[in-house]
Design an enzyme around this catalytic site. Structure first.
Site, short mmCIF file in Angstrom:
data_model
loop_
_atom_site.label_atom_id
_atom_site.label_comp_id
_atom_site.label_asym_id
_atom_site.label_seq_id
_atom_site.Cartn_x
_atom_site.Cartn_y
_atom_site.Cartn_z
N HIS A 29 0.92 -1.25 -0.13
CA HIS A 29 -0.13 0.10 -0.01
C HIS A 29 0.78 1.36 0.01
CE1 HIS A 29 -3.58 2.31 1.19
NE2 HIS A 29 -2.65 3.08 1.55
N GLU A 30 2.01 1.22 0.83
CA GLU A 30 2.74 2.36 0.98
C GLU A 30 3.64 2.50 -0.21
OE1 GLU A 30 1.80 4.62 2.90
OE2 GLU A 30 0.74 3.53 3.97
N HIS A 50 1.81 4.80 -2.85
CA HIS A 50 2.11 6.13 -2.71
C HIS A 50 3.49 6.64 -3.00
CE1 HIS A 50 -1.73 7.11 -0.48
NE2 HIS A 50 -1.55 6.19 0.32
N GLU A 85 -4.50 7.98 -3.14
CA GLU A 85 -4.93 6.61 -2.58
C GLU A 85 -5.43 5.76 -3.75
OE1 GLU A 85 -5.34 5.22 0.26
OE2 GLU A 85 -4.06 6.77 1.16
#
Length: 492
Positions: free
Chosen positions: A257-258, A261, A287
């Site tokens: 997930h990170e 980003h 996101e």
């Protein structure tokens, strides 16, 4: 120098100082000594005062008045759009308020972490009251008589309104609840992973997954934090994760997930470095990258098949009988407490609850003293489970301690954007699943870099998604994707 050149040189230094402020925040979350919290709050407050003074410098207003946007090229005009908007907001806020917010939220973050570890809501409430008072003051200054929550939301998703997002959430909630009820009534409950998964192996696999998804280690690093986050832009983009030796998915999918980003920030056109275009255009678009990396790619059947093999290689036992059981464990639907660990069906229901609660907090119809009871009542109504302790309830998220009111709805907006991008991605790359089965995300991440990430702040948020997908973003592709995935997985 022209007025435009002077403004750009001044803005370059302001952006550089903002990066320094971000690095102080990263340090506080990862390696700062616990005893340094009070001093760090003063340091961050002092730096925020400098930044606010630059953002409201009268020379900026003079330069803006002297520049004819129509005479600029598209890149210059896009930079001016951001600076004009930022200046218009900044001059509404007193320097004392900006510095006070920076100091209080820095201090509140440490108090929240202590309260979370001790399951002591009372320890956190006094400083939350301070944060709320200052955020309401900030919202009132920005709103000019308009909606207070919209004024804060605009910081994270320019142009969005609570009414618009609330209407979308209402449309989504019906289908999400129907899907959840069908799943819960299916009589199938995939097994969780069993066994212990040592930290060293988890971090090794997380590092490998980050590499597979295109994270550039020359310009980044992976550390541990209480609440995973990413930080920075340009040539210094850092990510964090956390480890639970009973649950490797926590570490692995937090990392992926990170990475989404981080890759967004690393993928922005280098020509935009330390300019208003040199960061993600909104948190919703941000996101969209983290969620499509984590879910549509990372939790897909093909990719989890590859991941199952890597788990066996590293741990000897992947904790599941075969690749299909592993895929089912990755995507198991259950009414858990923790937002960051929620499955794709429940995740947006977590966000909708927080959206409603924080709107009440900012409006003043809900006070900090009553927040825990309101949270627990709403959670049991929405999820059918009573909250067992504050760290699984109102203390689980860092956002309110650091003043991020208006941030939560962008998570679901990002999911909506990711649903649209996933539809376009599979249309553009018909062989994508075959590549993912080999752990190869290059075609997918390359497409996202070309169509979304490289643009940085050049386009407006919705325009980025619309140009990438060829249609106006809406919630239907996400809901169709969820129905198709979980109808198949649960044999509905």
């Amino acid at each position: 120098m022209t007025a435009f050149d002077s403004l750009m040189a001044f803005q370059h230094e302001t952006e550089a100082l903002a990066q320094v402020a971000g690095r102080l925040g990263w340090d506080q979350e990862t390696v700062m000594p616990r005893g340094a919290a009070a001093q760090r709050a003063e340091e961050i407050g002092a730096l925020e005062a400098v930044l606010h003074a630059r953002r409201t410098d009268p020379r900026v207003g003079d330069w803006l008045s002297a520049i004819d946007d129509a005479a600029l090229d598209p890149v210059g005009a896009a930079k001016m759009r951001h600076i004009r908007r930022s200046y218009a907001r900044a001059v509404k806020l007193p320097e004392t308020l900006s510095a006070a917010l920076a100091r209080v939220t820095s201090r509140a973050q440490g108090i929240w972490a202590e309260a979370r570890a001790a399951d002591d809501v009372g320890h956190f409430l006094p400083v939350l009251e301070e944060v709320l008072r200052l955020k309401r003051e900030e919202a009132a200054a920005l709103a000019d008589g308009g909606d207070l929550y919209d004024a804060l939301l605009d910081d994270y998703e320019p142009g969005a309104t609570a009414a618009e997002i609330g209407a979308m959430f209402d449309r989504m909630r019906t289908r999400l609840v129907m899907l959840r009820e069908r799943i819960m009534g299916a009589g199938r409950d995939p097994a969780r992973l069993s066994g212990q998964f040592p930290e060293e192996g988890q971090l090794r696999l997380a590092h490998e997954a980050a590499t597979r998804f295109g994270y550039d280690w020359r310009h980044g690093r992976l550390d541990k934090a209480v609440h995973p986050f990413s930080s920075g832009s340009g040539t210094d983009v850092r990510i964090t994760t956390r480890v639970d030796e009973r649950d490797p998915f926590n570490c692995l999918y937090s990392t992926i997930h990170e990475v989404g980003h981080g890759c967004y920030e690393q993928g922005i056109d280098p020509a935009y470095l330390l300019t208003p275009l040199g960061a993600g255009v909104s948190m919703g678009v941000h996101e969209s990258q983290s969620r499509i990396y984590e879910n549509q790619l990372g939790r897909s059947r093909p990719f989890t098949g590859w991941l199952f093999g890597r788990m066996q290689s590293i741990f000897g036992d992947a904790g599941a009988a075969d690749a299909e059981a592993f895929y089912a464990a990755v995507n198991r639907v259950h009414s858990g407490y923790i937002r960051t660990e929620a499955d794709e069906v429940h995740y947006n229901l977590h966000i909708m609850m927080r959206f409603d609660l924080e709107r009440q907090l900012i409006a003043g119809t809900l006070g900090a003293a009553d927040l825990e009871e309101a949270w627990n009542t709403r959670f049991e109504h929405d999820f059918g489970v009573a909250v067992d302790r504050p760290s699984n309830g109102v203390l689980q998220d860092v956002h309110w301690s650091v003043g991020l009111f208006g941030y939560f709805p962008t998570y679901t907006l990002g999911n909506v954007y990711a649903g649209c991008l996933n539809l376009a991605l599979h249309s553009a790359l018909p062989d994508l699943d075959a590549a993912l089965a080999k752990g190869d995300t290059g075609a997918a991440t390359g497409w996202l870099r070309e169509h979304v990430q490289r643009h940085g702040g050049f386009h407006e948020p919705k325009a980025v998604i619309e140009q990438a997908c060829g249609f106006e973003p809406n919630e239907v592709p996400l809901l169709d994707y969820l129905d198709a995935k979980f109808n198949a997985l649960y044999h509905l």
